[in-house]
Design an enzyme around this catalytic site. Sequence first.
Site, PDB file in Angstrom:
ATOM      1  N   LYS A 149      -6.366   2.744  -2.960  1.00  0.00           N
ATOM      2  CA  LYS A 149      -6.048   2.031  -1.636  1.00  0.00           C
ATOM      3  C   LYS A 149      -6.044   2.974  -0.722  1.00  0.00           C
ATOM      4  O   LYS A 149      -6.769   2.725   0.224  1.00  0.00           O
ATOM      5  CB  LYS A 149      -4.976   1.356  -2.041  1.00  0.00           C
TER       6      LYS A 149
ATOM      7  N   SER B 227       0.851  -1.253  -0.132  1.00  0.00           N
ATOM      8  CA  SER B 227      -0.023   0.089  -0.102  1.00  0.00           C
ATOM      9  C   SER B 227       0.886   1.267   0.088  1.00  0.00           C
ATOM     10  O   SER B 227       1.440   1.821   1.121  1.00  0.00           O
ATOM     11  CB  SER B 227      -0.891   0.083   1.199  1.00  0.00           C
TER      12      SER B 227
ATOM     13  N   LYS C 268      -0.293   4.931   8.517  1.00  0.00           N
ATOM     14  CA  LYS C 268       0.440   5.238   7.142  1.00  0.00           C
ATOM     15  C   LYS C 268      -0.319   5.543   5.973  1.00  0.00           C
ATOM     16  O   LYS C 268      -0.463   6.432   5.157  1.00  0.00           O
ATOM     17  CB  LYS C 268       1.667   4.052   6.981  1.00  0.00           C
TER      18      LYS C 268
HETATM   19  P1  NDP Z   1       4.388  -7.360   7.590  1.00  0.00           P
HETATM   20  O1  NDP Z   1       4.858  -6.129   8.635  1.00  0.00           O
HETATM   21  O2  NDP Z   1       3.611  -8.480   8.211  1.00  0.00           O
HETATM   22  O3  NDP Z   1       5.529  -7.727   6.851  1.00  0.00           O
HETATM   23  C1  NDP Z   1       6.366  -6.710   5.995  1.00  0.00           C
HETATM   24  C2  NDP Z   1       7.281  -7.284   5.213  1.00  0.00           C
HETATM   25  O4  NDP Z   1       8.271  -6.460   4.777  1.00  0.00           O
HETATM   26  C3  NDP Z   1       8.121  -8.507   5.837  1.00  0.00           C
HETATM   27  O5  NDP Z   1       8.374  -9.394   5.063  1.00  0.00           O
HETATM   28  C4  NDP Z   1       9.662  -7.731   5.991  1.00  0.00           C
HETATM   29  O6  NDP Z   1      10.623  -8.510   6.175  1.00  0.00           O
HETATM   30  C5  NDP Z   1       9.535  -6.672   5.056  1.00  0.00           C
HETATM   31  N1  NDP Z   1      10.463  -5.500   5.310  1.00  0.00           N
HETATM   32  C6  NDP Z   1      10.228  -4.576   6.241  1.00  0.00           C
HETATM   33  N2  NDP Z   1      11.125  -3.951   6.188  1.00  0.00           N
HETATM   34  C7  NDP Z   1      12.033  -4.234   5.060  1.00  0.00           C
HETATM   35  C8  NDP Z   1      12.968  -3.516   4.410  1.00  0.00           C
HETATM   36  N3  NDP Z   1      13.835  -2.546   5.009  1.00  0.00           N
HETATM   37  N4  NDP Z   1      13.820  -4.129   3.474  1.00  0.00           N
HETATM   38  C9  NDP Z   1      13.208  -5.456   3.103  1.00  0.00           C
HETATM   39  N5  NDP Z   1      12.160  -5.861   3.651  1.00  0.00           N
HETATM   40  C10 NDP Z   1      11.435  -5.209   4.552  1.00  0.00           C
HETATM   41  O7  NDP Z   1       3.358  -6.257   6.659  1.00  0.00           O
HETATM   42  P2  NDP Z   1       2.087  -6.736   5.873  1.00  0.00           P
HETATM   43  O8  NDP Z   1       2.192  -7.970   5.090  1.00  0.00           O
HETATM   44  O9  NDP Z   1       0.982  -6.668   7.104  1.00  0.00           O
HETATM   45  O10 NDP Z   1       1.830  -5.453   5.032  1.00  0.00           O
HETATM   46  C11 NDP Z   1       2.502  -5.389   3.923  1.00  0.00           C
HETATM   47  C12 NDP Z   1       1.937  -4.136   3.070  1.00  0.00           C
HETATM   48  O11 NDP Z   1       0.493  -4.629   2.712  1.00  0.00           O
HETATM   49  C13 NDP Z   1       1.820  -2.703   3.765  1.00  0.00           C
HETATM   50  O12 NDP Z   1       1.952  -1.979   2.840  1.00  0.00           O
HETATM   51  C14 NDP Z   1       0.350  -2.948   4.355  1.00  0.00           C
HETATM   52  O13 NDP Z   1      -0.398  -1.584   4.579  1.00  0.00           O
HETATM   53  C15 NDP Z   1      -0.429  -3.591   3.290  1.00  0.00           C
HETATM   54  N6  NDP Z   1      -1.768  -4.310   3.869  1.00  0.00           N
HETATM   55  C16 NDP Z   1      -1.845  -4.984   4.754  1.00  0.00           C
HETATM   56  C17 NDP Z   1      -2.881  -5.806   4.971  1.00  0.00           C
HETATM   57  C18 NDP Z   1      -3.244  -6.836   6.380  1.00  0.00           C
HETATM   58  O14 NDP Z   1      -4.194  -7.159   6.640  1.00  0.00           O
HETATM   59  N7  NDP Z   1      -2.059  -6.990   6.999  1.00  0.00           N
HETATM   60  C19 NDP Z   1      -4.166  -5.676   4.110  1.00  0.00           C
HETATM   61  C20 NDP Z   1      -3.756  -5.259   2.699  1.00  0.00           C
HETATM   62  C21 NDP Z   1      -2.737  -4.188   2.796  1.00  0.00           C
HETATM   63  P3  NDP Z   1      11.073  -9.309   7.654  1.00  0.00           P
HETATM   64  O15 NDP Z   1      10.546 -10.502   7.586  1.00  0.00           O
HETATM   65  O16 NDP Z   1      12.577  -9.356   7.286  1.00  0.00           O
HETATM   66  O17 NDP Z   1      10.834  -8.335   8.676  1.00  0.00           O
END
Ligand code: NDP
Length: 294
Positions: free
Chosen positions: A170, A96, A239
Amino acid sequence: SRTTAFLGLGAMGAPMAAHLARHARETGGRALVWNRTGARADAHAREHGSESVTLPDAAQADVIFSCLPTSREVDEVLTGLEGGLRPGTVWVDCTSGHPEAARRQSARLSERGVTFLDAPVSGGTAGAQAGTLTVMVGGDAAALEGVRADLAFAGKVVHVGGVGAGFAVKAVNNALLAVNLWAAGEGLAALARAGVDVAPALEVINASSGRSNASENLIGQRVLTREFPVTFQLGLLAKDAGIAADVVRAAGASAPVLMQAEALFRAAATVVGAGEDHTAALRLVEQMNDKEIR
Ligand code: NDP
């Protein structure tokens, strides 16, 4: 045969990439996965039959998906594999993200012959697991048609406009989620203070014109139960509300109610904790009213 790569196996990315692995099995393709914390990618490969790879190897895929917290992390990862990208690749960013970042990233990738689609998703972790996510896509319509069959995690895919339009839609959707959730919390807290039982009040609202996804699903399952299970972090919704405010301002639009969502959810993330579930924002409404919604 087709090779996809999925970058970012978080709450959303892991189940989405599992559908890509299933699709690859069914079609004789390959599903590569990469995660910053590599152990999660290795576990994904064992559990779902994807292939855990390095970032340079992921750059070789025909279609690259990403699902990271914000556009800033997408920028970081893009920098890490930019040198290995091949012309003709399509980058489908399911983060997002921010519309301005999409335009910047699209221009940067087009220098390497790579097409960027902003393709954020809605439906939560349950929708990701079920493979029924709604995908809102900005960018080149022909490029979307070229990857439509690869979106194995989708229930509904809608092309909403040029680069950045997916992220804008979104952000507005999630600002509406924030407003509906907060407003339902205010109403129920007020009723509780007035001595009305919350459960029958919610039952009535959910059979009436004040209902929303927040009232019908989130409040009953997460707030009244006091469980607040973390599937979508409060900090991520704050955010999104901030991106929506940027969209409103950049368009010169007047949207005073939507603009409130950013301040309210930033305050909630500060007071309640950015890592709590988004529904825990109602703990701040409870504090403001010295009354639990239960
Ligand atoms: P999470 O916090 O569960 O996952 C985040 C992911 O990003 C992990 O794989 C993490 O890796 C990785 N990450 C974080 N920082 C870095 C970095 N600096 N470099 C590389 N990888 C990184 O988030 P969500 O899956 O919940 O959300 C992801 C996106 O989807 C967001 O934009 C959110 O707004 C959107 N979203 C979420 C929903 C939900 O219900 N959760 C629904 C719809 C959209 P690591 O494992 O190493 O920490």
